[in-house]
Enzyme design. Structure first.
Site, PDB file in Angstrom:
ATOM      1  CB  ALA A   1      -2.243 -55.454  20.981  1.00  0.00           C
TER       2      ALA A   1
ATOM      3  N   GLY B   1      -1.630 -52.368  25.111  1.00  0.00           N
ATOM      4  CA  GLY B   1      -1.928 -53.457  25.754  1.00  0.00           C
ATOM      5  C   GLY B   1      -0.783 -54.203  26.915  1.00  0.00           C
TER       6      GLY B   1
ATOM      7  CD  GLU C   1      -5.376 -51.585  27.338  1.00  0.00           C
ATOM      8  OE1 GLU C   1      -4.808 -52.370  26.436  1.00  0.00           O
ATOM      9  OE2 GLU C   1      -6.413 -51.340  27.386  1.00  0.00           O
TER      10      GLU C   1
ATOM     11  CD  GLU D   1      -3.745 -48.422  23.819  1.00  0.00           C
ATOM     12  OE1 GLU D   1      -3.366 -47.261  24.095  1.00  0.00           O
ATOM     13  OE2 GLU D   1      -3.854 -49.562  24.280  1.00  0.00           O
TER      14      GLU D   1
HETATM   15  C1  HXC Z   1       4.321 -54.980  16.633  1.00  0.00           C
HETATM   16  C2  HXC Z   1       6.013 -54.232  17.723  1.00  0.00           C
HETATM   17  C3  HXC Z   1       5.293 -53.410  18.586  1.00  0.00           C
HETATM   18  C4  HXC Z   1       4.175 -53.954  18.763  1.00  0.00           C
HETATM   19  C5  HXC Z   1       7.473 -52.624  18.799  1.00  0.00           C
HETATM   20  N1  HXC Z   1       7.311 -53.602  17.918  1.00  0.00           N
HETATM   21  N2  HXC Z   1       6.227 -52.469  19.337  1.00  0.00           N
HETATM   22  N3  HXC Z   1       5.597 -55.028  16.678  1.00  0.00           N
HETATM   23  N4  HXC Z   1       3.462 -54.566  17.578  1.00  0.00           N
HETATM   24  N5  HXC Z   1       3.116 -52.883  19.736  1.00  0.00           N
HETATM   25  C6  HXC Z   1       8.450 -53.997  16.943  1.00  0.00           C
HETATM   26  C7  HXC Z   1       8.822 -53.003  16.392  1.00  0.00           C
HETATM   27  O1  HXC Z   1       8.202 -53.220  14.820  1.00  0.00           O
HETATM   28  C8  HXC Z   1      10.316 -53.408  15.813  1.00  0.00           C
HETATM   29  O2  HXC Z   1      10.323 -54.582  14.891  1.00  0.00           O
HETATM   30  C9  HXC Z   1      10.698 -54.013  16.960  1.00  0.00           C
HETATM   31  O3  HXC Z   1       9.692 -54.242  17.912  1.00  0.00           O
HETATM   32  C10 HXC Z   1      11.692 -52.703  17.982  1.00  0.00           C
HETATM   33  O4  HXC Z   1      11.040 -51.781  18.046  1.00  0.00           O
HETATM   34  P1  HXC Z   1      11.660 -50.336  17.678  1.00  0.00           P
HETATM   35  O5  HXC Z   1      10.115 -49.453  17.162  1.00  0.00           O
HETATM   36  O6  HXC Z   1      12.480 -50.613  16.396  1.00  0.00           O
HETATM   37  O7  HXC Z   1      12.100 -49.804  18.895  1.00  0.00           O
HETATM   38  P2  HXC Z   1      12.418 -48.324  19.552  1.00  0.00           P
HETATM   39  O8  HXC Z   1      12.697 -47.579  18.429  1.00  0.00           O
HETATM   40  O9  HXC Z   1      13.233 -48.543  20.687  1.00  0.00           O
HETATM   41  O10 HXC Z   1      10.967 -48.023  19.956  1.00  0.00           O
HETATM   42  C11 HXC Z   1      10.406 -48.580  20.876  1.00  0.00           C
HETATM   43  C12 HXC Z   1       8.790 -48.033  20.979  1.00  0.00           C
HETATM   44  C13 HXC Z   1       8.313 -48.515  19.485  1.00  0.00           C
HETATM   45  C14 HXC Z   1       8.653 -46.900  21.563  1.00  0.00           C
HETATM   46  C15 HXC Z   1       8.173 -49.296  22.081  1.00  0.00           C
HETATM   47  O11 HXC Z   1       8.709 -49.814  19.136  1.00  0.00           O
HETATM   48  C16 HXC Z   1       6.767 -48.350  19.499  1.00  0.00           C
HETATM   49  O12 HXC Z   1       6.238 -47.200  19.588  1.00  0.00           O
HETATM   50  N6  HXC Z   1       5.844 -49.470  19.695  1.00  0.00           N
HETATM   51  C17 HXC Z   1       4.487 -49.280  19.493  1.00  0.00           C
HETATM   52  C18 HXC Z   1       3.906 -49.041  20.626  1.00  0.00           C
HETATM   53  C19 HXC Z   1       2.439 -48.902  20.956  1.00  0.00           C
HETATM   54  O13 HXC Z   1       1.970 -48.164  19.908  1.00  0.00           O
HETATM   55  N7  HXC Z   1       1.603 -49.828  21.360  1.00  0.00           N
HETATM   56  C20 HXC Z   1       0.259 -49.856  21.517  1.00  0.00           C
HETATM   57  C21 HXC Z   1      -0.223 -50.711  20.683  1.00  0.00           C
HETATM   58  S1  HXC Z   1      -1.950 -50.921  20.347  1.00  0.00           S
HETATM   59  P3  HXC Z   1      11.655 -54.660  13.718  1.00  0.00           P
HETATM   60  O14 HXC Z   1      11.041 -55.975  12.959  1.00  0.00           O
HETATM   61  O15 HXC Z   1      11.067 -53.538  12.759  1.00  0.00           O
HETATM   62  O16 HXC Z   1      12.696 -54.748  14.250  1.00  0.00           O
HETATM   63  C22 HXC Z   1      -2.511 -51.853  21.679  1.00  0.00           C
HETATM   64  C23 HXC Z   1      -3.901 -51.933  21.675  1.00  0.00           C
HETATM   65  C24 HXC Z   1      -4.277 -53.013  22.889  1.00  0.00           C
HETATM   66  O17 HXC Z   1      -1.737 -52.243  22.442  1.00  0.00           O
HETATM   67  C25 HXC Z   1      -5.723 -53.015  22.857  1.00  0.00           C
HETATM   68  C26 HXC Z   1      -6.088 -54.336  23.331  1.00  0.00           C
HETATM   69  C27 HXC Z   1      -5.768 -55.620  22.713  1.00  0.00           C
END
Ligand code: HXC
Length: 257
Positions: free
Chosen positions: A65, A108, A111, A131
């Protein structure tokens, strides 16, 4: 209005939806989920579509998400305007939905893939529920569907530590049905969809509903439901054609309904 965050295509009888916010690794924002829900509904209504493939990009199916969009959300507003509700559109589709996952399927994203009926993974796929690192837990069914897919020990390991699972582990654990080289991912998922789309739509819809019931009800209820659906299929043109074709030693040509 044409969608902006997804790409919608038809490949014969298979509908293809690509999540398309590559710069944000397909982070699932409200606007994208609304577009996805509409595209899924359109394919579900289209009699020429027999199955749907949902995919992302080479780098990410979806990295979760959209954290930027969620950052300033606060309870009780989160409860009053349940932003996850539209995600459940995937669960209302009666046709099979195949997730084709390359790269990250996190939070997400994982999911969403698990809400689909089966997952085909590229060798590059990485699944995870990170998360916990954000001070939250899975919110779109991850704790329930991952536990049912891979069992308690592995689900706890992933959800409590936030670690990822690669494609090989996902296959061993039963989270995905097939792993293929990344360059063949779409071809494989579309071929699976095309195979399904050739079959009797009534049988396909009931097969999907029967398997899904295994995750939602008791064994006794599930078997009862299966029996009712099995018996009712003897009222369909698909059953007549399927069995006639077998007896006449020819390929079956299933009708549209
Ligand atoms: C918003 C995101 C994002 C996310 C990545 N980006 N994941 N933006 N929400 N979930 C964006 C980054 O900010 C970045 O933007 C660009 O995508 C590239 O990501 P990087 O981090 O620079 O890439 P990398 O170093 O290769 O790392 C990849 C990654 C990392 C390991 C996937 O991005 C990451 O950890 N992302 C978050 C994963 C996460 O925590 N997901 C769960 C979210 S909570 P910029 O603008 O800086 O270039 C969830 C709850 C669901 O999903 C519940 C139901 C609704």
């Amino acid at each position: 209005m044409a969608p902006e965050m997804i790409v919608v295509e038809r490949h014969g009888a298979v509908g293809l939806i690509r999540l398309n916010r590559p710069k944000a690794l397909n982070a699932l924002c409200d606007a994208m989920m609304a577009e996805l829900a509409e595209a899924l509904r359109d394919f579900d209504r289209d009699p020429e579509v027999g199955a749907v493939v949902l995919t992302g990009s080479e780098r990410a199916f979806a990295a979760g998400a959209d954290i930027r969009e969620m950052q300033d959300r606060r309870f009780p507003d989160t409860a009053l305007a349940d932003f996850i509700a539209p995600w459940e559109a995937v669960l209302t589709v009666r046709k099979p939905v195949i997730a084709a996952v390359a790269g990250f399927a996190l939070g997400g994203g994982c999911e969403l893939a698990m809400m689909c009926d089966t997952i085909v993974a590229a060798e590059t796929a990485k699944f995870g529920q990170p998360e916990i690192n954000l001070g939250i837990i899975p919110g779109a069914g991850g704790s329930q569907r991952l536990a049912r897919a891979v069992g308690k020990a592995v689900a706890m390991d992933m959800i409590l530590t936030g670690r990822n699972m690669d494609a090989a582990e996902a296959l061993r654990a039963g989270l995905v049905s097939r792993v293929v080289p990344a360059e063949r991912l779409l071809e494989e998922a579309l071929a699976m969809g095309a195979k399904i789309a050739e079959l009797s739509p009534a049988a396909v819809a009931m097969a999907k509903a029967a398997v899904n019931a295994a995750f939602e009800t008791t064994l006794r209820e599930g078997v009862r439901l299966e029996r009712t659906m099995f018996l009712s299929l003897f009222g369909t043109a698909g059953q007549r054609e399927g069995m006639a074709a077998f007896v006449e030693k020819r390929p079956a040509r299933f009708p549209d309904a």
